[in-house]
Design a protein around this motif. Structure first.
Motif, short mmCIF file in Angstrom:
data_model
loop_
_atom_site.label_atom_id
_atom_site.label_comp_id
_atom_site.label_asym_id
_atom_site.label_seq_id
_atom_site.Cartn_x
_atom_site.Cartn_y
_atom_site.Cartn_z
N GLY A 100 -44.08 -0.07 -0.20
CA GLY A 100 -44.80 1.18 0.04
C GLY A 100 -45.67 1.17 1.28
O GLY A 100 -46.58 1.99 1.42
N LYS A 101 -45.35 0.28 2.20
CA LYS A 101 -46.16 0.16 3.42
C LYS A 101 -46.21 1.46 4.21
O LYS A 101 -47.28 1.94 4.58
CB LYS A 101 -45.60 -0.97 4.32
CG LYS A 101 -45.65 -2.33 3.68
CD LYS A 101 -45.06 -3.40 4.59
CE LYS A 101 -43.57 -3.23 4.81
NZ LYS A 101 -42.75 -3.39 3.60
N SER A 102 -45.03 2.03 4.46
CA SER A 102 -44.98 3.25 5.28
C SER A 102 -45.69 4.41 4.59
O SER A 102 -46.41 5.19 5.23
CB SER A 102 -43.54 3.63 5.58
OG SER A 102 -42.90 2.60 6.30
N THR A 103 -45.49 4.51 3.29
CA THR A 103 -46.16 5.57 2.53
C THR A 103 -47.67 5.39 2.63
O THR A 103 -48.42 6.35 2.83
CB THR A 103 -45.73 5.51 1.04
OG1 THR A 103 -44.31 5.38 0.97
CG2 THR A 103 -46.15 6.76 0.30
N ARG B 7 -40.98 9.75 6.66
CA ARG B 7 -42.22 9.58 5.93
C ARG B 7 -43.46 9.94 6.75
O ARG B 7 -44.47 10.33 6.21
CB ARG B 7 -42.33 8.13 5.43
CG ARG B 7 -42.49 8.09 3.94
CD ARG B 7 -42.13 6.75 3.39
NE ARG B 7 -40.72 6.65 3.15
CZ ARG B 7 -39.95 5.67 3.60
NH1 ARG B 7 -40.44 4.72 4.34
NH2 ARG B 7 -38.69 5.66 3.32
N ASP C 233 -49.89 3.05 -10.04
CA ASP C 233 -49.49 3.95 -11.13
C ASP C 233 -48.48 3.27 -12.07
O ASP C 233 -48.23 3.73 -13.17
CB ASP C 233 -48.88 5.24 -10.56
CG ASP C 233 -47.77 4.95 -9.54
OD1 ASP C 233 -48.02 4.14 -8.61
OD2 ASP C 233 -46.66 5.51 -9.66
N ALA D 52 -50.07 4.91 -3.30
CA ALA D 52 -49.85 5.59 -2.02
C ALA D 52 -49.08 6.90 -2.22
O ALA D 52 -49.34 7.89 -1.55
CB ALA D 52 -49.09 4.67 -1.07
N1 LIG Z 1 -44.59 4.71 -7.94
C1 LIG Z 1 -44.95 4.53 -6.66
N2 LIG Z 1 -44.02 4.53 -5.70
C2 LIG Z 1 -44.42 4.35 -4.43
C3 LIG Z 1 -45.78 4.16 -4.08
N3 LIG Z 1 -45.87 4.00 -2.76
C4 LIG Z 1 -44.62 4.08 -2.28
N4 LIG Z 1 -43.75 4.31 -3.28
C5 LIG Z 1 -42.28 4.47 -3.18
O1 LIG Z 1 -41.69 3.22 -2.84
C6 LIG Z 1 -40.55 3.42 -2.01
C7 LIG Z 1 -40.67 2.58 -0.75
O2 LIG Z 1 -41.75 3.09 0.02
P1 LIG Z 1 -41.90 2.78 1.57
O3 LIG Z 1 -43.18 3.38 2.00
O4 LIG Z 1 -40.67 3.13 2.30
O5 LIG Z 1 -42.01 1.20 1.53
P2 LIG Z 1 -42.02 0.21 2.77
O6 LIG Z 1 -42.78 -0.98 2.33
O7 LIG Z 1 -42.48 0.89 4.00
O8 LIG Z 1 -40.49 -0.14 2.90
P3 LIG Z 1 -39.78 -0.89 4.12
O9 LIG Z 1 -40.37 -0.38 5.39
O10 LIG Z 1 -38.35 -0.53 3.95
O11 LIG Z 1 -40.04 -2.34 3.90
C8 LIG Z 1 -40.47 4.91 -1.75
O12 LIG Z 1 -39.55 5.47 -2.63
C9 LIG Z 1 -41.87 5.39 -2.05
O13 LIG Z 1 -41.92 6.73 -2.47
C10 LIG Z 1 -46.75 4.18 -5.15
O14 LIG Z 1 -47.96 3.99 -4.96
N5 LIG Z 1 -46.27 4.35 -6.41
#
Ligand SMILES: Nc1nc2c(ncn2[C@@H]2O[C@H](COP(=O)(O)OP(=O)(O)OP(=O)(O)O)[C@@H](O)[C@H]2O)c(=O)[nH]1
Ligand SMILES: [Mg+2]
Length: 330
Positions: A58-61, A99, A195, A228
Motif C-alpha cells: 500500500g505504499k503508493s496509496t 493512483r 482495517d 491508507a
Molecule cells: N484493505 C486495505 N487495502 C489497502 C490499503 N492500502 C492499500 N490497499 C490496497 O492494496 C493494494 C496495493 O496498494 P498499492 O498502493 O498499489 O501498494 P504498493 O505497495 O504501492 O504496491 P507496489 O508499488 O506494486 O509494490 C491496492 O489494491 C490498494 O487498494 C489499506 O490500508 N487497507
C-alpha cells in the motif's frame, strides 16, 4: 535541448523544464553534470522522505494520502516512484499514475516514475539526481517510493532524511515479509491496512523486536497504524514525520548526515570521473595496447604500468583543467 538550457526554467518553477531535465538525467545525457552543478546551491531545503516496504503493502496509496495531507498544510510535494524491477520509466508505471491521479491537476505536486535502465547503480544515481532537481525546483517535501525487497532498495533510498518502512497484518495476506536489512533503516514503522485483522498483533511484534535492539538511541522508531485506503491515521503519521525532522535538526544529526553525504558523494564523483576520463584517454591508443601486451608477456608488470599511466594522466589532467578554467574566465 541540453540540460544547461533548462536550469533557469527549473529555478523559476517551470514544470516542463523540470520534466525535461529529469528525462535527460534518466538518459545519462552528458549535459546533465553541468546543469546539476548549477542547481546544487539551490538544493538542501526539501525534506526527503523515503517510503519502502513489500510489494502491494500500500505504499503508493499511502504516498497519495500523505500528499493530500501535506497539501492541506500548504506544502508542495515531489514524488519519485522507483521500481528497480521495471524497465519502464518516465511516468510509465500505470498503476502508480492511476493512483496519483487525484493530484494530476495540482501544479504543486510533481510525480515521476523511474525504472531500471541497465545497472542498478545508475538507478540510484538517477534517483538521487531527480530528487535534487525537485529540491532545486522548490518542492518542500520529496517522497521517494521504492519496493523494499533487498540491499538494492536500501541504496536507492539512502538519500532520504526520514525513512518509513511499511508493513501489513500477516493474516490472510500473501504479501512477503519485510527483510531484516530493511527493518534496520526505519525511522518510522507503518502498519498499513490497519482495517484488516491482525494489525495490532503486527504492531506489537515490531515493538517487541525494537525492545530487543541493544543499541542506545535517542530516537526509537515509533510504530504507526494507517488505513491508507480509508484515509485513517494519515495526519498522525505526517505529524511524526515532522517530529522526526525536528529531532534530526535539534540533535545535530541532520548536519552530520549532510557532511557524510558530501563525503560519499565527492568520493563517488571523483573516482567515477578519474576512471572514466583516464580510460577514455587510454583505450585504443597504441602505447596502451603495447603496455597490455608487455604485461601479458611478463615483460612488464601491471603495478608499475598503472603507476606510470596514472602519473602521466594526472599531469595532463591538471593542465587541461587549468586551460578550461582560463577559457571559461575569458
Ligand atoms: N484493505 C486495505 N487495502 C489497502 C490499503 N492500502 C492499500 N490497499 C490496497 O492494496 C493494494 C496495493 O496498494 P498499492 O498502493 O498499489 O501498494 P504498493 O505497495 O504501492 O504496491 P507496489 O508499488 O506494486 O509494490 C491496492 O489494491 C490498494 O487498494 C489499506 O490500508 N487497507
Ligand atoms: Mg506502488
Amino acid at each position: 535541448m541540453a540540460a544547461t538550457e533548462l536550469v533557469e526554467g527549473v529555478l523559476q518553477g517551470d514544470r516542463r523544464s523540470l520534466a525535461r531535465l529529469i528525462s535527460l538525467i534518466e538518459n545519462e545525457d552528458p549535459s546533465v553534470g553541468y546543469a546539476l552543478s548549477q542547481l546544487y546551491r539551490h538544493t538542501g531545503r526539501a525534506h526527503i522522505v523515503g517510503v519502502t516496504g513489500p510489494p502491494g503493502s500500500g505504499k503508493s496509496t499511502l504516498v497519495d494520502r500523505l500528499t493530500t495531507e501535506y497539501r492541506r498544510r500548504n506544502k508542495t510535494v515531489g514524488i519519485v516512484c522507483v521500481d528497480p524491477s521495471s524497465p519502464f520509466t518516465g511516468g510509465a508505471l500505470l498503476g502508480d499514475r492511476i493512483r496519483m491521479q487525484g493530484h494530476a491537476l495540482d501544479k504543486d505536486v510533481f510525480v515521476r516514475s523511474m525504472g531500471t535502465r541497465g545497472h542498478l547503480g545508475g538507478l540510484a544515481r538517477a534517483t538521487s539526481d531527480t530528487v535534487r532537481a525537485m529540491d532545486a525546483f522548490g518542492k518542500d517535501i520529496v517522497v521517494v517510493e521504492t519496493v523494499g525487497a533487498g540491499q538494492s532498495e536500501v541504496e536507492v533510498i539512502d538519500l532520504a532524511h526520514t525513512i518509513l518502512v511499511i508493513d501489513v497484518p500477516a493474516a490472510g495476506d500473501d504479501i512477503q515479509a519485510i527483510k531484516a536489512g530493511i527493518m534496520e533503516i526505519a525511522d518510522i514503522f507503518v502498519v498499513n491496512k490497519s482495517d484488516l485483522p491482525g494489525a495490532d498483533k503486527k504492531a506489537a511484534e515490531i515493538n517487541a523486536m525494537l525492545d530487543t535492539d541493544p543499541r542506545e538511541r535517542a530516537w526509537r522508531p515509533p510504530v504507526m497504524m494507517t488505513n491508507a485506503r480509508g484515509g485513517e491515521g494519515i495526519a498522525a503519521l505526517v505529524d511524526k514525520i515532522v517530529e522526526h525532522r525536528k529531532y534530526l535538526e535539534d540533535s545535530g544529526l541532520l548536519a552530520q548526515k549532510g557532511l557524510q553525504r558530501s563525503r560519499d558523494e565527492l568520493r563517488t564523483i571523483m573516482s567515477y570521473k578519474l576512471t572514466r576520463e583516464l580510460m577514455e584517454k587510454l583505450e585504443g591508443r597504441p602505447e596502451y595496447e603495447q603496455a597490455l601486451r608487455k604485461i601479458a608477456e611478463r615483460d612488464d608488470d601491471p603495478y608499475s604500468v598503472a603507476e606510470r599511466l596514472i602519473a602521466e594522466f594526472l599531469v595532463d589532467y591538471g593542465r587541461s583543467v587549468k586551460e578550461n578554467g582560463e577559457r571559461k574566465r575569458r
